[in-house]
Design an enzyme around this catalytic site. Structure first.
Site, mmCIF file in Angstrom:
data_model
loop_
_atom_site.group_PDB
_atom_site.id
_atom_site.type_symbol
_atom_site.label_atom_id
_atom_site.label_comp_id
_atom_site.label_asym_id
_atom_site.label_seq_id
_atom_site.Cartn_x
_atom_site.Cartn_y
_atom_site.Cartn_z
ATOM 1 N N GLY A 15 -6.506 -3.524 -28.977
ATOM 2 C CA GLY A 15 -5.012 -3.215 -29.352
ATOM 3 C C GLY A 15 -4.479 -4.025 -28.636
ATOM 4 O O GLY A 15 -4.814 -4.613 -27.351
ATOM 5 N N ARG A 76 -10.311 -3.975 -36.456
ATOM 6 C CA ARG A 76 -12.027 -3.180 -35.535
ATOM 7 C C ARG A 76 -12.896 -3.643 -36.116
ATOM 8 O O ARG A 76 -12.819 -4.583 -37.931
ATOM 9 C CB ARG A 76 -11.492 -1.791 -36.157
ATOM 10 C CG ARG A 76 -10.748 -1.196 -35.376
ATOM 11 C CD ARG A 76 -10.632 0.514 -35.423
ATOM 12 N NE ARG A 76 -9.468 1.691 -34.879
ATOM 13 C CZ ARG A 76 -9.707 1.741 -33.689
ATOM 14 N NH1 ARG A 76 -10.406 1.204 -32.684
ATOM 15 N NH2 ARG A 76 -8.325 2.607 -33.091
ATOM 16 N N CYS A 77 -13.971 -3.971 -35.549
ATOM 17 C CA CYS A 77 -14.818 -4.636 -36.283
ATOM 18 C C CYS A 77 -15.504 -3.543 -36.032
ATOM 19 O O CYS A 77 -17.415 -3.599 -35.137
ATOM 20 C CB CYS A 77 -15.604 -5.925 -35.801
ATOM 21 S SG CYS A 77 -16.310 -7.317 -36.492
ATOM 22 N N ASP A 107 -11.630 -3.238 -22.477
ATOM 23 C CA ASP A 107 -13.068 -3.005 -22.107
ATOM 24 C C ASP A 107 -14.111 -3.134 -23.055
ATOM 25 O O ASP A 107 -15.385 -3.188 -23.478
ATOM 26 C CB ASP A 107 -13.627 -1.583 -21.454
ATOM 27 C CG ASP A 107 -12.116 -0.505 -22.065
ATOM 28 O OD1 ASP A 107 -12.018 -0.586 -22.942
ATOM 29 O OD2 ASP A 107 -12.647 0.882 -20.904
ATOM 30 N N SER A 109 -13.538 -4.758 -25.883
ATOM 31 C CA SER A 109 -13.765 -6.420 -26.343
ATOM 32 C C SER A 109 -15.247 -6.664 -25.334
ATOM 33 O O SER A 109 -16.143 -7.606 -25.917
ATOM 34 C CB SER A 109 -12.788 -6.928 -26.478
ATOM 35 O OG SER A 109 -11.324 -6.142 -27.060
ATOM 36 N N THR A 130 -4.183 -4.818 -22.144
ATOM 37 C CA THR A 130 -3.964 -4.128 -21.951
ATOM 38 C C THR A 130 -2.867 -3.603 -21.449
ATOM 39 O O THR A 130 -2.920 -3.581 -19.769
ATOM 40 C CB THR A 130 -5.041 -3.169 -21.954
ATOM 41 O OG1 THR A 130 -4.939 -2.054 -22.154
ATOM 42 C CG2 THR A 130 -5.780 -3.630 -20.799
ATOM 43 N N ASP A 132 -2.106 -0.457 -20.637
ATOM 44 C CA ASP A 132 -2.653 0.927 -19.589
ATOM 45 C C ASP A 132 -2.766 0.758 -18.180
ATOM 46 O O ASP A 132 -3.422 0.989 -17.247
ATOM 47 C CB ASP A 132 -3.916 1.162 -20.412
ATOM 48 C CG ASP A 132 -3.220 2.083 -21.288
ATOM 49 O OD1 ASP A 132 -2.152 2.373 -21.591
ATOM 50 O OD2 ASP A 132 -4.534 2.396 -22.039
ATOM 51 N N ASP A 134 -5.706 -0.438 -16.944
ATOM 52 C CA ASP A 134 -7.025 -0.070 -16.650
ATOM 53 C C ASP A 134 -8.119 -0.734 -16.216
ATOM 54 O O ASP A 134 -9.629 -0.325 -16.221
ATOM 55 C CB ASP A 134 -7.305 1.563 -17.410
ATOM 56 C CG ASP A 134 -7.911 1.382 -19.078
ATOM 57 O OD1 ASP A 134 -7.476 -0.615 -18.644
ATOM 58 O OD2 ASP A 134 -7.869 1.455 -19.747
ATOM 59 N N ARG A 176 -4.103 7.561 -21.771
ATOM 60 C CA ARG A 176 -5.152 8.295 -22.331
ATOM 61 C C ARG A 176 -6.129 8.401 -20.874
ATOM 62 O O ARG A 176 -5.973 9.987 -20.770
ATOM 63 C CB ARG A 176 -6.251 7.799 -22.988
ATOM 64 C CG ARG A 176 -6.244 9.238 -23.849
ATOM 65 C CD ARG A 176 -7.499 8.113 -25.595
ATOM 66 N NE ARG A 176 -7.475 6.483 -24.611
ATOM 67 C CZ ARG A 176 -7.988 5.759 -26.171
ATOM 68 N NH1 ARG A 176 -8.218 6.045 -27.288
ATOM 69 N NH2 ARG A 176 -8.768 4.411 -25.760
#
Length: 328
Positions: A15, A76-77, A107, A109, A130, A132, A134, A176
């Site tokens: 993201g 996305r991959c 995380d 990535s 990120t 977040d 986190d 989340r």
């Protein structure tokens, strides 16, 4: 300086978060300063597999420090999850003469990066991007500060409407698994209650808190809800529960969603990204790998990526206490 590293790739993955462009700029310009070639890897690991590379120099990153999102794009991959896909990526990197790469992401990535290193002994360095906040091993991730300011600004606007109509607003923010955004933004915006995954208040306590607010003379209230909070199944269930048990409240829900990811990065995120980018390149040139750049006690640090992924950030208990006091 390691004689092995002559060309460094840089990519963004997962993201997007404000400050990613500032980090890209820092990596590219540090490479230029160190007289090392730098290559942009577009669309994350997908672009790595497809060989979507472009040489970058100091002028390639003009006027991006103030931009949100990522000029390198992200994608996305699923192919990178397979050994065959990672082998394609390795072959593309080798064909382009890239000796190491810096990945800016979260995380997921980082997990891809250390797996890649384990299979091909390829030097990698991570920068945490990120909103977040986190990631273990850093007090702040890129984009967290900007997201907080975005959320507080939105809550301030929502409060205008809540006050005008004597309403209760549930405002859902991202988070989340962790409640860093909700807790900090809730305190900063003066929320009456803050619901986070780490502290399950329970529905009864929520009702009691709202009744106390009403009894104390508050004509409107703001409740911040992290998307991972377990007090109710979701923020709309919370709305229905309160309407059923405290009918006097006129309840509304506002889900801030992806607007929290965008926007011009704050000065804090720009400076942090600049510091992290310099450290990432310098660490690679010193022969280091499998590390994440972080900031702890205002000092730029290096943490094993495996620890950053496995570790868990802790919610600020003191801030929870402050929040409880402020809701009197």
């Amino acid at each position: 300086m390691s004689s092995k590293i002559k060309k460094i790739g840089v990519l963004t993955s997962g993201g997007d978060s404000p400050g990613m462009n500032a980090a890209i700029r820092s990596v590219v310009r540090t490479c230029a300063y160190m007289e090392v070639d730098c290559v942009a890897i577009y669309r994350g690991y997908q672009g790595m597999i497809e060989g979507h590379f472009e040489p970058m120099n100091a002028r390639s990153v003009n006027n991006i420090i103030n931009k949100g999102g990522t000029i390198l794009k992200s994608a996305r991959c699923d192919d990178f999850r397979s050994k065959e896909g990672r082998k394609k990526a390795y072959d593309q990197l080798r064909a382009a003469g890239i000796d190491a790469f810096v990945v800016i992401g979260g995380d997921g990535s980082f997990t891809g990066a250390i797996t890649f290193n384990a299979e091909f002994n390829f030097p990698v360095m991570g920068i945490p991007g990120t909103i977040d906040n986190d990631i273990f091993g850093t007090n702040y991730t890129l984009g967290f500060d900007t997201a907080l300011n975005t959320v507080v600004d939105a809550i301030d606007k929502i409060r205008d409407t809540a006050s005008s109509h004597n309403r209760l607003f549930f405002v859902e923010v991202m988070g989340r698994d962790v409640g860093h955004i909700a807790l900090n933004a809730g305190v900063g915006a003066g929320a009456e209650e803050i619901l986070i995954p780490e502290e399950n208040l329970g529905l009864e306590r929520l009702l009691e808190s709202l009744k106390r607010s009403k009894a104390s003379g508050k004509s409107s209230s703001i409740v911040i809800v992290a998307e991972g909070d377990k007090t109710g199944k979701n923020v709309f269930e919370l709305k229905e529960y309160v309407e059923k048990h405290i009918p006097i409240y006129d309840v509304r829900v506002s889900v801030l969603g992806h607007m929290q990811r965008g926007g011009t990065p704050t000065c804090f995120d720009r400076v942090l990204a600049s510091r992290m980018g310099v450290k990432a390149v310098e660490a690679l040139l010193k022969g280091k790998t499998n590390l994440m750049v972080g900031i702890q006690n205002n000092k730029i640090t290096l943490t094993e990526i495996s620890e950053a992924i496995k570790g868990h950030t802790k919610i600020d208990k003191e801030l929870i206490r402050v929040s409880d006091i402020m809701t009197v």
